[in-house]
Design an enzyme around this catalytic site. Structure first.
Site, short mmCIF file in Angstrom:
data_model
loop_
_atom_site.label_atom_id
_atom_site.label_comp_id
_atom_site.label_asym_id
_atom_site.label_seq_id
_atom_site.Cartn_x
_atom_site.Cartn_y
_atom_site.Cartn_z
N TYR A 54 0.82 -1.24 -0.09
CA TYR A 54 -0.04 0.12 -0.08
C TYR A 54 0.65 1.32 -0.04
CZ TYR A 54 -2.78 4.02 1.48
OH TYR A 54 -2.94 5.21 1.66
N ASP A 83 1.02 6.30 7.22
CA ASP A 83 -0.17 5.71 7.05
C ASP A 83 0.37 4.17 7.30
OD1 ASP A 83 -2.52 4.68 7.01
OD2 ASP A 83 -3.06 5.81 5.11
N HIS A 119 -2.07 1.95 7.48
CA HIS A 119 -3.17 1.41 6.86
C HIS A 119 -3.88 0.15 7.74
CE1 HIS A 119 -5.36 1.39 3.14
NE2 HIS A 119 -5.19 2.55 3.03
N GLU A 177 -0.73 7.54 11.13
CA GLU A 177 -2.31 7.37 10.89
C GLU A 177 -2.62 5.81 10.86
OE1 GLU A 177 -3.16 8.75 6.83
OE2 GLU A 177 -4.94 7.40 6.56
N GLU A 204 -10.77 7.58 8.65
CA GLU A 204 -11.07 7.71 7.23
C GLU A 204 -12.44 6.76 6.90
OE1 GLU A 204 -7.42 7.00 5.22
OE2 GLU A 204 -7.98 5.09 4.55
N ARG A 255 -9.62 12.02 10.91
CA ARG A 255 -9.42 11.73 9.54
C ARG A 255 -10.79 11.56 8.68
NH1 ARG A 255 -6.39 12.18 6.08
NH2 ARG A 255 -5.97 10.05 5.20
N TRP A 314 -5.77 -4.89 4.36
CA TRP A 314 -5.11 -4.16 3.50
C TRP A 314 -4.89 -2.72 3.80
CZ3 TRP A 314 -6.07 0.06 0.06
CH2 TRP A 314 -5.22 0.19 -1.07
C1 GCO Z 1 -5.35 7.75 2.58
C2 GCO Z 1 -6.20 6.39 2.53
C3 GCO Z 1 -6.32 6.04 1.09
C4 GCO Z 1 -7.12 4.73 1.19
C5 GCO Z 1 -8.12 4.92 -0.05
C6 GCO Z 1 -9.23 3.70 -0.15
O1 GCO Z 1 -4.66 7.80 3.85
O2 GCO Z 1 -5.42 8.59 1.72
O3 GCO Z 1 -5.71 5.46 3.21
O4 GCO Z 1 -5.14 5.80 0.46
O5 GCO Z 1 -6.47 3.56 0.73
O6 GCO Z 1 -8.95 6.27 -0.02
O7 GCO Z 1 -10.30 4.03 -1.03
MG MG Z 2 -5.15 6.57 4.98
#
Ligand code: GCO
Ligand code: MG
Length: 408
Positions: free
Chosen positions: A159, A216, A218, A242, A268, A289, A408
């Site tokens: 990622y 990030d 993730h 993040e 997010e 976020r 992921w």
């Molecule tokens: C970020 C996010 C994105 C997400 C995506 C999934 O911090 O910008 O993690 O990269 O992976 O929005 O649709």
């Molecule tokens: Mg993110």
């Protein structure tokens, strides 16, 4: 001012976007973003089949009442599909109210609290030289704050790293690269935890102490792994770490917080103010976020930020390319108006997207501004949008070395 039409527009200029266009009896129109990456058509159906028929004849000025009506009358509340649909209605009504008042939306939210919004961009590289090139490239584009994602030795696809190693290539998931089945990537948390601190040490040595750096995770670590990472990154003074743990278990942040002073950002994939309730109250995070698009729109985004202000928690709204120019504009207006703004994520949209959505925002010297056109400041060219039909496109997913599916 009555709503006489509400149309759902699906277009895929560089990627899929779902946009709601509301029209009133005096001819004003407003746009709202309802894009849910990889699950777009579920929101289209929610809007077309269940929301649009309820909107016709309603007073377009009654934003709060319409929000509460859609949220509560469904009985089945929350969730990304529902909240993206409500968000689109909310944004479109704010857009209309701004146009009716002859003012940009941030004026209706109390006026500007600052001159511009500090934005961060996404630098990435499989190796250190590639990463350094990418950071320099972002600095040349004007970014003053930079998210750093890096390849991990032994892992092939991860990622946040651009598929091509060409310098300047940016990380994104365009539909053309995605297709009808999620591609598989690999993951190894121990290898990641060993590698990341060495990368931040190298970046600090190369770029000095001033540059704000973000990272990030993730959602991939356990609480104790996240605590370990936060602690090992402390010498490199991150702006934030993040999504260090999966967001479902909010108590995980308590454990992380006990072990590290690295600032934490999360949310997010959160949909409502309730998702942030204990995280903010217990001061387990530093940045919210949420994205206007996945959080029910401008109305609740403003509410969560006012709540967060009491605890000195700031904004860091989600701004990847899967938030459309309409959603991005919506949160820029909120960010400009609130006192507790922190930073705005800004991944640039592709050239085709910018032809479909004409925008009035500016990005100068590292700062975004939504512009001063009445409403949100974004128009949609319907003919241009019609040139790009929907393309099925899923995000990738992860497996560990033994075949186990991982976050992921
Ligand atoms: C970020 C996010 C994105 C997400 C995506 C999934 O911090 O910008 O993690 O990269 O992976 O929005 O649709
Ligand atoms: Mg993110």
């Amino acid at each position: 001012m009555e709503i006489v039409a509400a149309d759902v527009i699906v277009t895929s200029p560089n990627r899929n976007f779902v946009t709601l266009k509301i029209t009133t009896d005096d001819g004003l129109t407003g746009l709202g973003d309802a894009t849910l990456n990889g699950r777009e058509l579920a929101v289209v159906s929610y809007l077309r089949d269940h929301v649009v028929p309820l909107l016709i004849g309603r007073d377009a000025h009654r934003i709060e009442d319409t929000w509460q009506f859609l949220y509560r009358s469904a009985y089945w509340r929350r969730g990304p599909v529902t909240m993206a649909a409500i968000a689109a209605v909310d944004m479109a009504l704010w857009d209309i109210k701004g146009k009716a008042a002859g003012m940009p939306v941030y004026q209706l939210l109390g006026g500007a609290s600052r001159n511009g919004l500090m934005a961060y961009g996404h630098a990435s590289g499989k190796s250190l030289p590639e990463l350094f090139d990418s950071i320099r490239d972002h600095q040349e584009q004007g970014y003053r704050s930079i998210r750093v994602q890096t390849g991990v030795p032994g892992l092939t696809a991860i990622y946040g790293i651009a598929a091509q190693s060409t310098s300047g290539e940016r990380y994104d998931h365009e539909p053309a690269q995605r297709g009808g089945y999620p591609t598989e990537e690999d993951w190894d948390t121990r290898a990641y935890l060993r590698h990341v601190p060495t990368v931040f040490e190298a970046v600090r040595n190369e770029f000095g102490p001033e540059l704000p750096l973000l990272h990030d995770g993730h959602h991939r670590m356990t609480p104790i792994q996240a605590a370990t990472l936060g602690k090992s990154l402390e010498p490199y003074d991150l702006f934030w770490l993040e999504d260090c743990t999966p967001a479902e278990n909010q108590e995980a942040l308590r454990l992380v917080r006990q072990h590290t002073t690295t600032p934490l950002a999360i949310g997010e994939i959160f949909n409502t103010v309730w998702d942030f309730q204990s995280l903010i109250k217990e001061q387990l995070i530093d940045y919210v976020r949420a994205a206007s698009t996945h959080f029910g729109g401008i109305t609740p985004l403003r509410k969560v930020m006012d709540y967060a202000a009491q605890y000195q928690v700031k904004s860091g709204f989600h701004g990847p390319t899967d938030v459309s120019p309409v959603g991005l504009a919506a949160q820029m207006h909120v960010g400009l108006a609130i006192h507790n703004f922190g930073i705005q994520e800004y991944m640039k949209h592709g050239a085709h997207t910018n032809r479909v959505f004409q925008q009035s925002f500016t990005f100068e010297d590292g700062y975004l501004h939504p512009g001063d056109r009445p409403g949100l400041g974004v128009d949609l060219d319907v003919d241009e949008a019609g040139k790009y039909p929907y393309e099925v496109a899923y995000l990738p997913y992860n497996r560990l070395a033994d075949g186990t599916v991982h976050d992921w």
